[in-house]
Design a protein around this motif. Structure first.
Motif, PDB file in Angstrom:
ATOM      1  N   ASN A 187     -27.470  -8.013   0.670  1.00 14.32           N
ATOM      2  CA  ASN A 187     -28.617  -8.649   1.327  1.00 14.32           C
ATOM      3  C   ASN A 187     -29.514  -9.330   0.294  1.00 14.32           C
ATOM      4  O   ASN A 187     -30.051 -10.412   0.540  1.00 14.32           O
ATOM      5  N   ASP A 188     -29.679  -8.668  -0.856  1.00 11.97           N
ATOM      6  CA  ASP A 188     -30.463  -9.267  -1.932  1.00 11.97           C
ATOM      7  C   ASP A 188     -29.685 -10.397  -2.607  1.00 11.97           C
ATOM      8  O   ASP A 188     -30.248 -11.457  -2.906  1.00 11.97           O
ATOM      9  N   TRP A 192     -30.479 -14.517  -3.581  1.00  8.06           N
ATOM     10  CA  TRP A 192     -30.341 -15.066  -4.936  1.00  8.06           C
ATOM     11  C   TRP A 192     -29.412 -16.282  -4.924  1.00  8.06           C
ATOM     12  O   TRP A 192     -29.711 -17.318  -5.537  1.00  8.06           O
TER      13      TRP A 192
END
Length: 283
Positions: free
Chosen positions: A58-59, A63
């Protein structure tokens, strides 16, 4: 649209999916967003099987979107600068098309390296998980070229020829109506590579001693790039560096890098260098 493709003339219905007042949803943006969502879910599923916390993706997807899409656009603009020099605000009109996958790969690779190092993950393990999702996303995203009537090949009369509207034809080929649907060739090719990568991934889960970490990423580089070399030779809108088609130059380089990785893993019997294993020094 399906009836138009299979029972009539093969041509784009237009770049706009639907419009309500001044708001227009374009196919290009919809397809990119769909590729991201599908890729995220696929990465979470595959990552869990490789021992990576699915929540990390999810992160990572944030990015990658922040880094890969702008780098893909800037890469394209850099080689097409005369088109934007007098109308530089068009640089931001990404919904009109004009992004380069190699630019996205450069930005994405740097991002993944930083991300893996920050989270103390194996860079190559992460790439092995991401590669099937990336090639699937490329297969989906290529259809954005279809809806924009762009990135087509030379004139042809093959049964699957693609009709290109007069306004989208090259100035020296306006008398031709039908062209190679290179977007379709690449989309189908990418789906084939996706099937190979998924097969390798699950074979590797059952036989980890035979499919070493980094193999899937190397096969992705080789497989995708081989297809891009010959498909790029058909296109009429290649980004050029003098007399060279830059996508072919980059693709051949990636084939060599992927082959070197396979040689390193299986002939030299060594693990690929993994810079992410170095610990970050925090002040």
């Amino acid at each position: 649209m399906i009836e138009q493709i299979f029972f009539g003339q093969f041509q784009s219905p237009g770049p706009v999916m639907f419009q309500i007042g001044g708001f227009a949803l374009r196919w290009y943006g919809f397809l990119i967003a769909s590729a991201v969502i599908i890729g995220l879910n696929l990465c979470q599923w595959l990552g869990q099987k490789r021992g990576i916390n699915p929540d990390l993706f999810n992160d990572l997807v944030i990015w990658l979107v922040v880094a890969a899409i702008p780098s893909a656009r800037l890469y394209y603009v850099a080689f097409e600068w005369p088109r934007y020099a007098q109308h530089w605000l068009n640089i931001f009109a990404i919904w009109q098309g004009g992004i380069a996958i190699h630019g996205a790969l450069i930005g994405g690779t740097i991002t993944i390296l930083v991300f893996s190092r920050y989270h103390q993950l194996s860079f190559w393990n992460l790439l092995d998980v991401l590669s099937p999702a990336v090639i699937l996303g490329q297969a989906i995203g290529r259809w954005g070229n279809f809806f924009n009537s762009e990135a087509f090949g030379a004139p042809t009369n093959l049964p699957w020829k693609l009709y290109i509207p007069f306004a989208n034809r090259p100035p020296n080929l306006t008398s031709y109506a039908y062209f190679h649907p290179t977007f379709l060739y690449e989309s189908v090719w990418n789906l084939g590579i996706f099937a190979i990568l998924i097969a390798l991934f699950f074979y590797g889960l059952r036989n980890p001693e035979k499919i070493k970490t980094g193999t899937i990423a190397c096969v992705y580089l080789i497989g995708y790039s081989l297809g891009r070399v010959w498909i790029e030779g058909l296109r009429l809108d290649s980004l050029m560096l003098g007399p060279l088609r830059i996508a072919q130059v980059v693709s051949i380089t990636l084939v060599l890098l992927g082959t070197a990785g396979i040689v390193w893993l299986y002939l030299l019997q060594k693990n690929l260098p993994d810079w992410s294993e170095r610990k970050l020094v925090k002040n």
